[in-house]
Design an enzyme around this catalytic site. Structure first.
Site, PDB file in Angstrom:
ATOM      1  N   ASN A  82      37.511 -31.342 -18.523  1.00  0.00           N
ATOM      2  CA  ASN A  82      37.473 -32.770 -18.176  1.00  0.00           C
ATOM      3  C   ASN A  82      38.770 -33.285 -17.548  1.00  0.00           C
ATOM      4  O   ASN A  82      38.909 -34.476 -17.292  1.00  0.00           O
ATOM      5  CB  ASN A  82      37.119 -33.618 -19.407  1.00  0.00           C
ATOM      6  CG  ASN A  82      38.180 -33.551 -20.478  1.00  0.00           C
ATOM      7  OD1 ASN A  82      38.841 -32.527 -20.628  1.00  0.00           O
ATOM      8  ND2 ASN A  82      38.347 -34.625 -21.223  1.00  0.00           N
ATOM      9  N   GLY A  91      42.617 -31.879 -15.117  1.00  0.00           N
ATOM     10  CA  GLY A  91      43.471 -30.843 -14.557  1.00  0.00           C
ATOM     11  C   GLY A  91      42.738 -29.711 -13.856  1.00  0.00           C
ATOM     12  O   GLY A  91      41.775 -29.929 -13.109  1.00  0.00           O
ATOM     13  N   ILE A  92      43.203 -28.487 -14.098  1.00  0.00           N
ATOM     14  CA  ILE A  92      42.626 -27.300 -13.477  1.00  0.00           C
ATOM     15  C   ILE A  92      41.149 -27.168 -13.842  1.00  0.00           C
ATOM     16  O   ILE A  92      40.321 -26.808 -13.006  1.00  0.00           O
ATOM     17  CB  ILE A  92      43.388 -26.030 -13.924  1.00  0.00           C
ATOM     18  CG1 ILE A  92      44.843 -26.101 -13.465  1.00  0.00           C
ATOM     19  CG2 ILE A  92      42.723 -24.778 -13.374  1.00  0.00           C
ATOM     20  CD1 ILE A  92      45.713 -25.029 -14.075  1.00  0.00           C
ATOM     21  N   TYR A 112      53.899 -20.926 -26.992  1.00  0.00           N
ATOM     22  CA  TYR A 112      52.939 -20.991 -25.885  1.00  0.00           C
ATOM     23  C   TYR A 112      52.873 -19.658 -25.141  1.00  0.00           C
ATOM     24  O   TYR A 112      51.783 -19.120 -24.891  1.00  0.00           O
ATOM     25  CB  TYR A 112      53.326 -22.114 -24.920  1.00  0.00           C
ATOM     26  CG  TYR A 112      52.535 -22.088 -23.633  1.00  0.00           C
ATOM     27  CD1 TYR A 112      51.211 -22.512 -23.587  1.00  0.00           C
ATOM     28  CD2 TYR A 112      53.118 -21.609 -22.451  1.00  0.00           C
ATOM     29  CE1 TYR A 112      50.482 -22.466 -22.412  1.00  0.00           C
ATOM     30  CE2 TYR A 112      52.397 -21.559 -21.275  1.00  0.00           C
ATOM     31  CZ  TYR A 112      51.086 -21.985 -21.257  1.00  0.00           C
ATOM     32  OH  TYR A 112      50.361 -21.925 -20.088  1.00  0.00           O
ATOM     33  N   SER A 131      48.675 -17.301 -18.220  1.00  0.00           N
ATOM     34  CA  SER A 131      49.820 -17.922 -17.549  1.00  0.00           C
ATOM     35  C   SER A 131      50.876 -16.856 -17.321  1.00  0.00           C
ATOM     36  O   SER A 131      50.976 -15.888 -18.090  1.00  0.00           O
ATOM     37  CB  SER A 131      50.404 -19.040 -18.414  1.00  0.00           C
ATOM     38  OG  SER A 131      51.706 -19.379 -17.988  1.00  0.00           O
TER      39      SER A 131
END
Length: 280
Positions: free
Chosen positions: A10, A12-13, A162, A137
């Site tokens: 919903n 951004g990317i 992260y 990432s």
């Protein structure tokens, strides 16, 4: 019509990926936590494209129970699944524990996608070209795999935690691809680029300052979605599995923790934490 299920769709990317695939004629169902935002995104995309190719399921990836419910909801609504895109990801300012007693970024970035992927295998098997795509990432290169610190039990750091969860994305991708060999389901991972989204918006201090300063130089969400769309739709990679892609090109991921032994260790620990059974 091919069907796509994507988490974090919903904004951004994820939103850009939903839009592009819906425009290409896919039926796209995205997962979101907020009903009002989800309805707004669905209505916006369907109105622009003048079709009804986009819909959503409400679920919170911080809840194992809700992941099971979203899988059940999808199976009631759809006949098959052609593409699963595990896109949702967070970078948190502090350590948080979910209702399941799990560290939140570990649960959202890895474990919930691990569970969802296994729960969707029976639906993927009904497709003639089933694909699982994990959005990782380039930060994985700084990640570490320590079974004793899997959920930041020893130490939590916004960026380090992260990066380690992004490494888990690759370990999971490669292990699942190996276990699915001969079953017709491909599994690949990607780095979307450094994209201008609301990702990591909760970070404070120097990270927040750097994030704001860098925004003018970041990729648009549309460009960030390009590799996800490529892996979901391209005939070029139809039979390619267990690989990592950057800018729609296959790249060899470099990290000393990417080993067969670590992949299997993560798999077994994830099974134990998730409480699900699989014959893989």
């Amino acid at each position: 019509m091919k069907t796509v299920l994507i988490t974090g769709g919903n904004s951004g990317i994820g939103k850009a990926t939903v839009y592009k695939l819906a425009a290409m004629g896919y039926q796209v169902i995205f997962i979101a936590r907020n009903l009002e935002k989800a309805e707004s995104v669905r209505n916006e995309i369907n109105a622009i494209l003048k079709n009804n190719n986009t819909d959503f399921i409400i679920a919170d990836l911080t809840s194992i129970n809700q992941v099971h419910k979203l899988a059940e909801t999808f199976k009631r609504r759809s006949q098959k699944l052609d593409v699963l895109i595990n896109n949702a990801g967070v970078c948190l300012p502090e350590k948080r524990i979910t209702e399941d007693g799990l560290e939140e970024s570990f649960q959202i970035n890895h474990l919930s996608h691990f569970i969802l992927s296994i729960l969707m295998l029976d639906m993927l098997k009904k497709s003639d070209d089933p694909r699982i795509i994990n959005v990782s990432s380039a930060g994985f290169s700084s990640g570490k795999f320590d079974p004793e610190n899997l959920q930041s039990e020893k130490k939590f750091g916004s960026f380090s935690t992260y990066c380690s969860t992004k490494l888990l994305n690759l370990l999971f991708t490669f292990e699942l691809a190996e276990r699915l060999k001969g079953r017709g389901i491909t599994v690949n991972a990607l780095h979307p680029g450094v994209v201008n989204t609301n990702f990591a918006h909760e970070l404070k201090g120097v990270f927040n300052i750097l994030n704001k300063l860098s925004k003018p130089f970041l990729l648009s969400p549309e460009k960030g979605a390009a590799t996800s769309v490529y892996l979901a739709s391209s005939d070029e990679i139809k039979n390619i599995t267990g690989k990592y892609f950057v800018k729609c090109k296959q790249v060899d991921p470099k990290n000393e923790y990417i080993t067969s032994e670590n992949q299997k260790t993560l798999w077994n620990l994830s099974l134990k934490l998730s409480g699900i059974d699989t014959d893989l």
